[in-house]
Write an enzyme that holds these catalytic residues in place. Structure first.
Site, PDB file in Angstrom:
ATOM      1  N   ASP A  24      -0.899  49.859   9.150  1.00  0.00           N
ATOM      2  CA  ASP A  24      -1.765  49.280   8.130  1.00  0.00           C
ATOM      3  C   ASP A  24      -2.748  48.293   8.784  1.00  0.00           C
ATOM      4  O   ASP A  24      -3.340  48.610   9.814  1.00  0.00           O
ATOM      5  CB  ASP A  24      -0.917  48.624   7.034  1.00  0.00           C
ATOM      6  N   TYR A  67      -9.464  42.321   3.670  1.00  0.00           N
ATOM      7  CA  TYR A  67     -10.161  43.579   3.418  1.00  0.00           C
ATOM      8  C   TYR A  67     -11.674  43.349   3.372  1.00  0.00           C
ATOM      9  O   TYR A  67     -12.457  44.169   3.860  1.00  0.00           O
ATOM     10  CB  TYR A  67      -9.691  44.187   2.094  1.00  0.00           C
ATOM     11  N   HIS A  94       4.553  55.149   4.871  1.00  0.00           N
ATOM     12  CA  HIS A  94       3.678  54.059   5.292  1.00  0.00           C
ATOM     13  C   HIS A  94       4.450  52.832   5.771  1.00  0.00           C
ATOM     14  O   HIS A  94       3.977  52.115   6.642  1.00  0.00           O
ATOM     15  CB  HIS A  94       2.777  53.683   4.115  1.00  0.00           C
TER      16      HIS A  94
END
Length: 386
Positions: free
Chosen positions: A177, A307, A361
């Protein structure tokens, strides 16, 4: 660099406040749609919230978290919370592991046992690691940066200084990630210190040089890019919100524990190898330990900020640009993207690639033994550089 010991100690009134907020939840009206089709399932969310308010034992979770040695370091004014677990072997190899969203340093609780004490799991004690697990700026107990501009690249610079401050002149890096982006940035910006990086995810902003002067896209690469776009259109709404309007979402999620649980918990279900049954992979206590870390530290807003920063500094490579340290990649079947090996080899020297038999994930939580074995294998030939 100043380093001081740290232990988690959430105030009792914060625990009481959380329970009160959950009990006072104003529940959204149900919609006539199948469970999970439009996001977090209402029945599941009510069950999780009831457990959080009435049965979840934060103090037990806190004691478990505090079993790992934790510290706060001041790295050029940025305070960084980190776990530092020493290996039990004869010459442990230093490794910095970076988490992502919606995870935290808690993701690696079981993996640390595997990496730091391999002989306890029937593996070679010569494969032991000294593991450093920092919390990203703005996550958990690492305060958010004082200024804007902290993307994966700037975090990598902080990690490099942290590792030097701990006495590690050379080390490896691992991540998934957001942590995959930080690990790549470490290899790019600090090749003199980073022997190699191991990834179990490829950042969505990674873009090698393509065009008329480069070799044509392979059929597998074309398929990957098409599927990546389709996934972003149907599943990437969270990332678009994080990277364009983080403060709007944070205003709600920082105030509503049930909203926070829905935002995070839904991703654990969709992104893991659980076949739609979340508790086949994660217990309620595991889910709520992670979600509670976001709640008690009020870190959902600062976490989303990364982000925004990464969108402004994407991981794009020019023609002829290559990352020097070698790369290992563990491709888990239920990961959210599936790049072909050739896509990485446009930029990286991929010396190890493994198609994993199961997992998604959150590999460190889902399949710690499988991931640990991959990490041991990749770094085994690199230890001689210490």
């Amino acid at each position: 660099m100043h380093i001081e010991p740290f232990a988690i100690a959430i105030a009792e009134h914060d625990i009481d406040d959380l329970r009160g907020r959950i009990r006072a939840t104003r529940w959204a009206p149900a919609t006539p749609s199948p469970a999970w089709q439009q996001g977090a399932d209402a029945a599941w969310l009510r069950e999780l919230a009831a457990y959080w308010a009435e049965h979840f034992d934060w103090r037990a979770a806190e004691r478990k978290l505090n079993q790992q040695a934790q510290f706060i370091a001041d790295v050029d004014g940025q305070r960084v919370h980190f776990v530092h677990r020493r290996g039990d072997g004869r010459a442990p190899y230093p490794l910095v592991i970076t988490h992502g969203w919606p995870g935290s340093f808690f993701e690696f609780h079981a993996l640390l046992d595997q990496l730091c004490d391999p002989s306890a799991f029937g593996a070679d004690p010569a494969d032991a690691f000294d593991v450093v697990v920092p919390s990203l700026p703005g996550f958990a107990f690492s305060p958010p940066p004082a200024r804007s501009g902290t993307s994966a690249f700037q975090v990598a610079d902080v990690w490099a200084k942290l590792m030097r401050g701990l006495g590690y002149q050379r080390f490896g890096a691992q991540g998934g990630d957001l942590g995959a982006g930080v690990s790549i940035a470490l290899a790019m910006r600090h090749p003199q210190a980073v022997d190699g990086i191991h990834l179990n995810f490829l950042p969505s902003s990674y873009e090698p040089a393509i065009g008329a002067a480069q070799r044509p896209l392979t059929p597998a690469e074309e398929t990957f890019l098409r599927e990546k776009g389709e996934w972003a259109a149907l599943e990437g709404g969270y990332a678009h919100m994080h990277s364009t309007r983080p403060l709007t979402a944070a205003a709600s999620l920082n105030d509503s524990p049930v909203g926070l649980a829905a935002w995070i918990g839904e991703k654990f279900r969709v992104w893991s190898d659980c076949n739609g049954e979340l508790e086949r992979v994660f217990s309620k206590d595991e889910l709520l330990t992670n979600i509670s870390l976001y709640w008690y530290t009020q870190s959902i807003g600062p976490a989303m900020q990364m982000y925004w920063e990464n969108r402004l500094q994407p991981m794009r490579f020019a023609a002829g640009q290559h990352v020097v340290p070698p790369v290992g990649f563990a491709h888990f079947p239920k990961e959210i993207n599936h790049p072909p090996r050739s896509w990485l080899e446009r930029t990286f020297e991929v010396t190890q690639w493994t198609d994993m038999p199961s997992g998604g994930h959150f590999a460190a939580m889902e399949k710690p033994a499988l991931l640990a074995a991959e990490i041991r294998q990749f770094f085994r030939p690199l230890r001689q550089r210490m």
